[in-house]
Write a protein that holds these residues in place. Structure first.
Motif, PDB file in Angstrom:
ATOM      1  N   GLU A  22      33.255  44.914  36.839  1.00  0.00           N
ATOM      2  CA  GLU A  22      34.281  44.262  37.847  1.00  0.00           C
ATOM      3  C   GLU A  22      35.459  44.936  37.398  1.00  0.00           C
ATOM      4  O   GLU A  22      36.362  44.980  38.222  1.00  0.00           O
ATOM      5  CB  GLU A  22      33.890  42.763  37.583  1.00  0.00           C
ATOM      6  CG  GLU A  22      32.734  42.122  38.083  1.00  0.00           C
ATOM      7  CD  GLU A  22      32.364  42.343  39.493  1.00  0.00           C
ATOM      8  OE1 GLU A  22      33.408  42.250  40.237  1.00  0.00           O
ATOM      9  OE2 GLU A  22      31.312  42.770  39.759  1.00  0.00           O
ATOM     10  N   CYS A  26      38.422  47.028  39.699  1.00  0.00           N
ATOM     11  CA  CYS A  26      39.656  46.664  40.394  1.00  0.00           C
ATOM     12  C   CYS A  26      40.575  48.025  40.045  1.00  0.00           C
ATOM     13  O   CYS A  26      41.729  47.904  40.685  1.00  0.00           O
ATOM     14  CB  CYS A  26      40.396  45.736  38.876  1.00  0.00           C
ATOM     15  SG  CYS A  26      39.780  44.056  38.882  1.00  0.00           S
ATOM     16  N   PHE A  31      40.599  47.530  45.609  1.00  0.00           N
ATOM     17  CA  PHE A  31      41.271  46.485  44.737  1.00  0.00           C
ATOM     18  C   PHE A  31      42.758  47.115  44.388  1.00  0.00           C
ATOM     19  O   PHE A  31      43.693  46.191  44.483  1.00  0.00           O
ATOM     20  CB  PHE A  31      40.511  45.725  43.601  1.00  0.00           C
ATOM     21  CG  PHE A  31      39.626  45.002  44.282  1.00  0.00           C
ATOM     22  CD1 PHE A  31      39.534  43.865  44.822  1.00  0.00           C
ATOM     23  CD2 PHE A  31      38.170  45.673  44.022  1.00  0.00           C
ATOM     24  CE1 PHE A  31      38.431  43.089  45.467  1.00  0.00           C
ATOM     25  CE2 PHE A  31      37.165  44.948  44.627  1.00  0.00           C
ATOM     26  CZ  PHE A  31      37.235  43.726  45.128  1.00  0.00           C
ATOM     27  N   ARG A 116      35.023  37.747  39.511  1.00  0.00           N
ATOM     28  CA  ARG A 116      35.327  38.621  40.620  1.00  0.00           C
ATOM     29  C   ARG A 116      36.698  39.354  40.154  1.00  0.00           C
ATOM     30  O   ARG A 116      37.454  38.860  39.671  1.00  0.00           O
ATOM     31  CB  ARG A 116      35.405  37.826  41.906  1.00  0.00           C
ATOM     32  CG  ARG A 116      34.094  36.858  42.159  1.00  0.00           C
ATOM     33  CD  ARG A 116      34.056  36.447  43.293  1.00  0.00           C
ATOM     34  NE  ARG A 116      34.491  37.138  44.587  1.00  0.00           N
ATOM     35  CZ  ARG A 116      33.772  38.089  45.365  1.00  0.00           C
ATOM     36  NH1 ARG A 116      32.483  38.158  44.842  1.00  0.00           N
ATOM     37  NH2 ARG A 116      34.012  38.616  46.167  1.00  0.00           N
ATOM     38  N   GLN A 118      39.109  39.808  42.212  1.00  0.00           N
ATOM     39  CA  GLN A 118      40.121  39.027  42.441  1.00  0.00           C
ATOM     40  C   GLN A 118      40.735  38.062  41.382  1.00  0.00           C
ATOM     41  O   GLN A 118      41.761  37.903  41.398  1.00  0.00           O
ATOM     42  CB  GLN A 118      39.930  38.109  43.835  1.00  0.00           C
ATOM     43  CG  GLN A 118      39.514  39.185  44.990  1.00  0.00           C
ATOM     44  CD  GLN A 118      38.023  39.417  45.276  1.00  0.00           C
ATOM     45  OE1 GLN A 118      37.353  39.332  44.180  1.00  0.00           O
ATOM     46  NE2 GLN A 118      37.367  39.578  46.369  1.00  0.00           N
ATOM     47  N   ALA A 119      39.770  37.718  40.669  1.00  0.00           N
ATOM     48  CA  ALA A 119      40.301  36.849  39.781  1.00  0.00           C
ATOM     49  C   ALA A 119      40.738  37.393  38.575  1.00  0.00           C
ATOM     50  O   ALA A 119      41.933  37.103  37.992  1.00  0.00           O
ATOM     51  CB  ALA A 119      38.904  36.001  39.153  1.00  0.00           C
ATOM     52  N   ILE A 121      42.494  40.388  38.972  1.00  0.00           N
ATOM     53  CA  ILE A 121      43.811  40.757  39.130  1.00  0.00           C
ATOM     54  C   ILE A 121      44.715  39.556  39.237  1.00  0.00           C
ATOM     55  O   ILE A 121      45.897  39.924  38.947  1.00  0.00           O
ATOM     56  CB  ILE A 121      43.793  41.167  40.711  1.00  0.00           C
ATOM     57  CG1 ILE A 121      43.021  42.658  40.738  1.00  0.00           C
ATOM     58  CG2 ILE A 121      44.823  41.492  41.440  1.00  0.00           C
ATOM     59  CD1 ILE A 121      42.594  43.121  42.144  1.00  0.00           C
ATOM     60  N   ASP A 122      44.298  38.390  39.674  1.00  0.00           N
ATOM     61  CA  ASP A 122      45.232  37.075  39.552  1.00  0.00           C
ATOM     62  C   ASP A 122      45.624  36.941  37.927  1.00  0.00           C
ATOM     63  O   ASP A 122      46.726  36.724  37.737  1.00  0.00           O
ATOM     64  CB  ASP A 122      44.351  36.001  40.144  1.00  0.00           C
ATOM     65  CG  ASP A 122      45.461  34.666  39.995  1.00  0.00           C
ATOM     66  OD1 ASP A 122      46.410  34.940  40.391  1.00  0.00           O
ATOM     67  OD2 ASP A 122      44.921  33.877  39.417  1.00  0.00           O
ATOM     68  N   LYS A 125      48.121  39.498  37.190  1.00  0.00           N
ATOM     69  CA  LYS A 125      49.409  39.117  37.868  1.00  0.00           C
ATOM     70  C   LYS A 125      50.126  38.004  36.906  1.00  0.00           C
ATOM     71  O   LYS A 125      51.476  38.120  36.651  1.00  0.00           O
ATOM     72  CB  LYS A 125      49.334  38.485  39.025  1.00  0.00           C
ATOM     73  CG  LYS A 125      49.094  39.669  40.154  1.00  0.00           C
ATOM     74  CD  LYS A 125      49.019  38.853  41.617  1.00  0.00           C
ATOM     75  CE  LYS A 125      48.857  39.884  42.670  1.00  0.00           C
ATOM     76  NZ  LYS A 125      48.610  39.095  43.965  1.00  0.00           N
TER      77      LYS A 125
END
Length: 137
Positions: A22, A26, A31, A116, A118-119, A121-122, A125
């Protein structure tokens, strides 16, 4: 505004490699964490962020401590996945040295089995915000 593009060092401390898959996704164009300025690096000596996945095995424990010490100050440590945070399926394994935060200090936790993209990447950030706030002090 972030003053520099953070470099990421990834360490698989043990486990099933689901989190690694995963994390690598990214980087793909779907992504694309490089749009945030992030680049995966092979050396901890140049990294701003350390991402650790999997349980810390007894074999990897000393290596993890050495990598943490080799990384320059103002580093952010991210633990991704259930194994890195609590041991996950491998909690009672004979070779388990413990979750990451029992070995080195962890700044950000990204739960999931596997989390995931998205998590992840969050979480990256949030790490960027922490680095930005540290630099402005």
């Amino acid at each position: 505004m972030i003053k520099k593009s953070p470099w990421i060092f990834h360490l698989n401390a043990g486990g099933c490699n689901g989190c690694d898959i995963e994390l690598i996704s990214c980087i793909t164009p779907g992504f694309d964490i490089e749009r945030l300025g992030c680049v995966l690096k092979a050396s901890p000596r140049h990294a701003d962020i350390i991402i650790v996945s999997g349980i810390v095995t007894k074999q990897v424990k000393e290596r993890l401590i050495r990598i943490y010490n080799q990384t320059p100050k103002r580093k952010i440590v991210i633990a991704i996945g259930a194994c890195a945070i609590s041991g996950g399926f491998f909690t009672n394994a004979y070779n388990n040295a413990g979750p990451v935060d029992k070995i080195i200090p962890v700044d950000i936790y990204i739960p999931g089995c596997p989390p995931r993209p998205q998590a992840i990447i969050d979480g990256i950030k949030k790490a960027l915000e922490m680095l930005k706030n540290e630099r402005t002090r």
